[in-house]
Design a protein around this motif. Sequence first.
Motif, short mmCIF file in Angstrom:
data_model
loop_
_atom_site.label_atom_id
_atom_site.label_comp_id
_atom_site.label_asym_id
_atom_site.label_seq_id
_atom_site.Cartn_x
_atom_site.Cartn_y
_atom_site.Cartn_z
N LEU A 1 0.80 -1.22 0.00
CA LEU A 1 0.00 0.00 0.00
C LEU A 1 0.84 1.27 0.00
N ALA A 2 2.15 1.12 0.14
CA ALA A 2 3.00 2.30 0.27
C ALA A 2 2.86 3.22 -0.94
N GLU A 3 2.87 4.50 -0.65
CA GLU A 3 2.68 5.49 -1.71
C GLU A 3 3.91 5.59 -2.61
N VAL A 4 5.07 5.31 -2.02
CA VAL A 4 6.31 5.32 -2.81
C VAL A 4 6.94 3.94 -2.74
N PRO A 5 7.79 3.59 -3.71
CA PRO A 5 8.41 2.25 -3.68
C PRO A 5 9.20 2.04 -2.40
N VAL A 6 9.14 0.83 -1.88
CA VAL A 6 9.87 0.51 -0.65
C VAL A 6 10.72 -0.72 -0.88
N VAL A 7 11.61 -0.96 0.07
CA VAL A 7 12.33 -2.22 0.09
C VAL A 7 11.69 -3.11 1.14
N LEU A 8 11.22 -4.27 0.71
CA LEU A 8 10.59 -5.19 1.65
C LEU A 8 11.56 -6.32 1.96
N LEU A 9 11.95 -6.39 3.21
CA LEU A 9 12.88 -7.44 3.63
C LEU A 9 12.11 -8.53 4.37
N ILE A 10 12.09 -9.72 3.81
CA ILE A 10 11.47 -10.85 4.50
C ILE A 10 12.62 -11.70 5.02
N ASP A 11 12.91 -11.49 6.29
CA ASP A 11 14.15 -12.01 6.85
C ASP A 11 13.98 -13.44 7.39
N GLU A 12 14.94 -14.27 7.08
CA GLU A 12 14.97 -15.66 7.57
C GLU A 12 13.70 -16.42 7.24
N VAL A 13 13.36 -16.43 5.97
CA VAL A 13 12.15 -17.15 5.53
C VAL A 13 12.20 -18.61 5.94
N ASP A 14 13.41 -19.13 6.04
CA ASP A 14 13.53 -20.55 6.38
C ASP A 14 13.00 -20.88 7.77
N LYS A 15 12.81 -19.85 8.60
CA LYS A 15 12.29 -20.12 9.94
C LYS A 15 10.76 -20.24 9.96
N SER A 16 10.13 -19.78 8.90
CA SER A 16 8.66 -19.80 8.89
C SER A 16 8.15 -21.20 8.55
N ASP A 17 6.83 -21.38 8.71
CA ASP A 17 6.26 -22.69 8.39
C ASP A 17 5.97 -22.79 6.91
N GLU A 18 5.70 -24.01 6.50
CA GLU A 18 5.43 -24.21 5.07
C GLU A 18 4.16 -23.53 4.61
N GLU A 19 3.15 -23.46 5.48
CA GLU A 19 1.92 -22.79 5.10
C GLU A 19 2.20 -21.33 4.75
N PHE A 20 3.05 -20.74 5.55
CA PHE A 20 3.33 -19.34 5.33
C PHE A 20 4.07 -19.14 4.01
N GLU A 21 4.93 -20.08 3.73
CA GLU A 21 5.67 -20.02 2.48
C GLU A 21 4.70 -20.04 1.28
N SER A 22 3.70 -20.93 1.34
CA SER A 22 2.74 -21.00 0.25
C SER A 22 1.96 -19.71 0.13
#
Lengths: 466, 289
Positions: free
Chosen positions: B122-143
Amino acid sequence: MEEKILEFCRLLRKSGINISFSQVADALKAAAEVGFLQEDFYCALCCTLVKERADKSLFDKLFRLFFLSLQGGTNNPANKENGEESEDAPGDGAELVQSAEGKGMGKGGGASPALLLVKAVREGNYPLLRFLAELALKSLGKITREQLAEMDKTVERAKVAIGWYEGVNRLERIKEMEKISDATYTRWLEHLAYLENRIKELLEEFFVKNFGLEALEEIALSANLKEKEFHRLNQLEIEEIRKRITKLARKLASKYARRYRRAKRGEIDLRRTVRQAMLSGGTPIRLKYRKKVISKPELVLLCDVSGSVAVFSEFMLQLVYTIQNRFRAVRSFLFVDVIDEVTDYFLKQDLEEALHEAFSKAYFSYSGFSDFGKVFTIFANKYLPGVSPKSTVIILGDARNNWRPDEREFLQKIAERVRKVLWFNPQPQSGWDTEDSIMRIYAPYCRQVFECRNLKQLEDVIEAIL
Amino acid sequence: MFSSIEELQQKLAECEYITDRNVATVVYLALKLQKPLLVEGPAGVGKTELAKVLAKATKSRLIRLQCYEGLDEAKALYEWNYQKQLLRLHIDQMQNKSWEEAKQDIFTPEFLLTRPLLEALLAEVPVVLLIDEVDKSDEEFESFLLEILSDYQVTIPELGTIKALHIPIVILTSNSFREFGDALKRRCIHLYLDYPTFERELDIIYLKVPGIKQALAQQLVRFVQTIRKQKLKKAPSIAETIDWAQALLTLGISSIDEEIIQSTISILLKYQSDIEKISPKVSSLIPEH
């Protein structure tokens, strides 16, 4: 160029790297974005096509062969990682030989290849190492198309030609005598590995240049680790497969969790539903489901560790112990002509250490030749009383009995006592029942006999039994 | 944003982040193709740092989502502001509004609590989105991430599909704690960040530890590079090299020897078992000149 990229992707797929259509599309876009300057082009393809760290070295190799050998380029971006590589002109070798001679290395004067090798390795002299690799290639004489199928042997011959083993021996002595530090010695080993690798690279380039795309496809196919027979693996490939087995084990473990969650509410439990319905005057308002009980098998592994089967047994042990929580209990035994239990070694955390200890401390070989008959006899007499009827016994072995008595009645005894016996044979099925292989005799006592000679089959088999 | 690979490399260097050309090329491609960038590699090689620096270099806001086991949509994407909705219903009731009217009112953006992912879209200007340590999340979240990563949009049942106003720069990092599905990997540009080469690490030390003598820097970096090759539970990261260099500088040491290493090794190695492994061997690991 687009066509070339597509062809290259096809080649990668042959070598066992998974590439989806969208990845190919990305690769095309990326290449168009950075242009065809070698290093950038390489990066563009690499970051879009390679998604597994494990595939990278294979990708590098095929990239080099396809885009450089086949198209006749000279620079080698995939090779540039080697920071120590000095950029000065390698010279034509002759002067290097002379300089080595000039210093009069060794008592015999003159620089034999082995002495040059020692010099190059000690100094980390990359131009000289490359020169030696070329020398090795030249010493092979005329190379025929057929030799491509025996790559490892050919590399071995080339190594012998430049006095590899003599050189290594000298280096070891120098290490002893001059008290060379570990750090330096490790660097020497790296230089040696570089040389060996370089010889292989040159050979592959030679094949591709002389025999074209066809040869390249053969190289790609033979690099496909998943389909390579276990007993043909070299040390590097064994390391690689170990990593893949760890991955496979993780995959199996997570897959199991997912299935279990989904399948938890399976069949309707009629008895409990009816009883519940009593409360609501006979109307079954809420259905009761049968709980899924996951059956955890007890596993008994009998691993043949003679000769070429040892590698396979090791993989299997590694796999089983990584997913140990999937079984109620695991017991493992190693054998050649006697059998010993190694379960306790695996109580340790570090799997590699455990494997090493199991293999070095267990008492499993008397004569060095497999004797299945004797092994079954010992197992039936000594260990069988402690094995539960719920156990699944998995025998890993090639059923090559060295013409000794088969003692089938003891296998029968085992089969009667446990739930089932499975046999994994790492030899190609065509070799069964030839010479001293007596698979046919043992097969009737096994619930199933599987051919299991490469990673792909191991994957399939494991998924089938879990 | 960046017109060439050189420019990108230059800009990153200005923000005190030194990369080699290969890394710069991959980052450049991810930006150009507008694809998420999946950065894998051992801990402490600067994966998270890369995202931070990219935000700095592009002068955009960094939105960070730290992943952990059990992270779900409510915490990553959005939640309905339940208290506020309740208040509103209360007022509606006092005004005798009908159910239809009330229902219309309470599922509007006003009652939406945005979480990092939605905020990035929703940001009005471009942003950098850092999704840190994806490997720690569950598989559902990955999907669940897949929709965002491929189309830069999410679907909220009550509101419909929300598309990004500006496509954000997405960086995902992973220590390969767990394997990802192929679907996620296919959608990303892949970057493997490894420990730096000797020269690169030396550059980093000069940059981050100003005032360090060349001889000492070379010596200590060579030592760190040597022990990284040993089998360790956790090899020293770049951050640890920097800490060590800083410590040695503070102690006024100009050349390392066994004694100094023994007394400061805990800065480099964080596990007792690693220290026990390396300690007896230190003298043989010190590089000769």
